[in-house]
Structures are given as C-alpha cells and as structure tokens.
Design an enzyme around this catalytic site. Structure first.
Site, PDB file in Angstrom:
ATOM      1  N   MET A  89      37.358  79.965  66.985  1.00  0.00           N
ATOM      2  CA  MET A  89      37.940  80.167  65.511  1.00  0.00           C
ATOM      3  C   MET A  89      38.919  79.148  65.283  1.00  0.00           C
ATOM      4  SD  MET A  89      36.406  82.558  64.911  1.00  0.00           S
ATOM      5  CE  MET A  89      37.200  83.495  63.518  1.00  0.00           C
ATOM      6  N   HIS A 108      28.243  80.669  61.044  1.00  0.00           N
ATOM      7  CA  HIS A 108      29.215  81.212  60.028  1.00  0.00           C
ATOM      8  C   HIS A 108      28.774  82.511  59.630  1.00  0.00           C
ATOM      9  CE1 HIS A 108      32.901  81.613  57.581  1.00  0.00           C
ATOM     10  NE2 HIS A 108      32.055  81.646  56.637  1.00  0.00           N
TER      11      HIS A 108
HETATM   12  C1  GRF Z   1      30.792  85.720  64.469  1.00  0.00           C
HETATM   13  O1  GRF Z   1      30.536  86.522  63.465  1.00  0.00           O
HETATM   14  C2  GRF Z   1      30.867  84.438  64.151  1.00  0.00           C
HETATM   15  O2  GRF Z   1      29.948  83.939  63.003  1.00  0.00           O
HETATM   16  C3  GRF Z   1      32.178  84.193  63.799  1.00  0.00           C
HETATM   17  O3  GRF Z   1      32.938  84.878  64.787  1.00  0.00           O
HETATM   18  C4  GRF Z   1      32.059  85.932  65.049  1.00  0.00           C
HETATM   19  C5  GRF Z   1      31.976  85.746  66.633  1.00  0.00           C
HETATM   20  O4  GRF Z   1      31.269  86.577  67.313  1.00  0.00           O
HETATM   21  N1  GRF Z   1      32.547  82.795  63.606  1.00  0.00           N
HETATM   22  P1  GRF Z   1      31.052  86.402  68.847  1.00  0.00           P
HETATM   23  O5  GRF Z   1      32.149  86.083  69.437  1.00  0.00           O
HETATM   24  O6  GRF Z   1      29.781  85.368  69.029  1.00  0.00           O
HETATM   25  O7  GRF Z   1      30.527  87.810  69.456  1.00  0.00           O
END
Ligand code: GRF
Length: 199
Positions: A89, A108
C-alpha cells in the site's frame, strides 16, 4: 526465476502465489516476502509457507526517502528477477523504479485506468459501472499508471455492497497475478510504446 513479494496487510494475493507454486501451477521461487507493516497478517502466511520475511517498518523512518533507501538495499541483497507488489500500500519511489525498470509489477483492484488509488471497488460502485475487475501492470513513476499486462473482469450486480464486490474481484486477482508472473518469467512480455504485448 527469483521473485520477491511486497505486502502490507492481509496477504491473500501472496498466499495465492504460494499456493500456485506449491501446486506447480507457477514455476518461480519466492525467495522473500518484504513488508512495511510489522503487524501484517501476511507475515504469518509467510512463516507457514517457510518463506523468509523482511520487515522494514515504514513508521520507524523519518521520511519516505529514508525508508526507501533501506528497501532498495534489501532488494539489492536479494537480487530478484521480479518484484511483485501484492497489496503493497505504498508508492514505489523513483530510485527503485529506475533500479528495477520493467521488473516490478502491481495488482490493482480495478480496470485501470479507471479508479486508480485507494478504495477502487467503492469508486467503481459509486460510479455505477456494470463491469469491474482487476489489473496487473508494470510499475512506473506514476501511481497505478504503468503499462498494463492483463486484466480480468467481473459483473457488478445491482445489490452489490463494497464487500461483496471486493470478494468477487479478489478471486480474479488471485488468478491474474500468478498468470502475469508466469508470463514474465517465461519471457513472454514485451513492452513497446507503453503497451505490453504477450508473445
Ligand atoms: C487487493 O485488493 C489488492 O489489489 C489491493 O489491496 C488488496 C490486498 O489484498 N492493492 P491482499 O493483502 O492480497 O489480501
């Protein structure tokens, strides 16, 4: 091929990579998980999978620049062929983008270029789109804007909540990310004028 996966939280995309490698659906070695968040649930997932974890606590640094110096050092020690941002993030800074040009990919949860940034699924619902989805793209210096490798779409139903739509998109993310990694590792991705061609 050696991949390093960067994760900030839950890590379900990371888990999907681990599971696909275990099932021999993805032929790469995940050498390390790196997280900016010492409380990320993904750390437990990595421990369960026997994958080493590097924690670089973002909040322990006075600035993003200094955090990124440590991140780049960690990456350089690992010598990855590919860096995978899987629910990472944070924006990747210029130095790292340049050092690993066309070797960083991101997942994304929208059909880019629609809805970049945070809360993409909520943005999609608020706009009343009928089709949503996910995108795997190369990372450049702009947020969620690098050359698109592949996308998968889902229906948006009239009674969808953000949570329901997130779940539906997430299932596609888990497929898309491993697929893109395999294409990269097989040398099948060619970038030309910001477009990605699958050979
Ligand atoms: C996913 O939806 C990804 O696309 C977004 O944040 C979420 C992370 O999910 N950037 P995870 O940590 O892989 O479960």
């Amino acid at each position: 091929m050696r991949i390093v996966v960067l994760v900030s939280g839950r890590g379900s995309n990371f888990q999907a990579i681990v599971d696909n490698v275990a099932a021999k659906n993805l032929s790469v070695t995940c050498t390390q998980m790196i997280t900016d968040n010492p409380n990320a649930y993904a750390i437990h997932r990595a421990h369960n999978a026997g994958i080493p974890v590097t924690v670089i606590d973002y909040h322990a640094f006075p600035s993003r620049k200094e955090y990124e110096v440590d991140l780049l050092l960690a990456l350089d020690e690992l010598q990855p062929d590919l860096i995978v941002l899987a629910g990472y993030m944070r924006i990747i800074g210029k130095e790292i983008v340049l050092a690993y040009k066309e070797r960083i990919i991101n997942i994304h949860p929208s059909l880019l270029p629609s809805f970049p940034g945070l809360h993409a699924q909520a943005q999609a619902l608020a706009h009343g789109v009928k089709v949503a989805g996910c995108t795997v793209h190369f990372v450049d210096e702009e947020m969620d804007a690098g050359p698109i490798i592949l996308q998968r779409c889902v229906r948006v139903c009239d009674d969808d909540t953000v949570e329901v739509l997130e779940e539906r998109i997430l299932a596609e993310e888990h497929i898309a990310l491993s697929h893109a990694i395999q294409l990269f590792c097989d040398g099948k991705l060619k970038i030309c004028d910001r477009r990605v061609f699958i050979l």
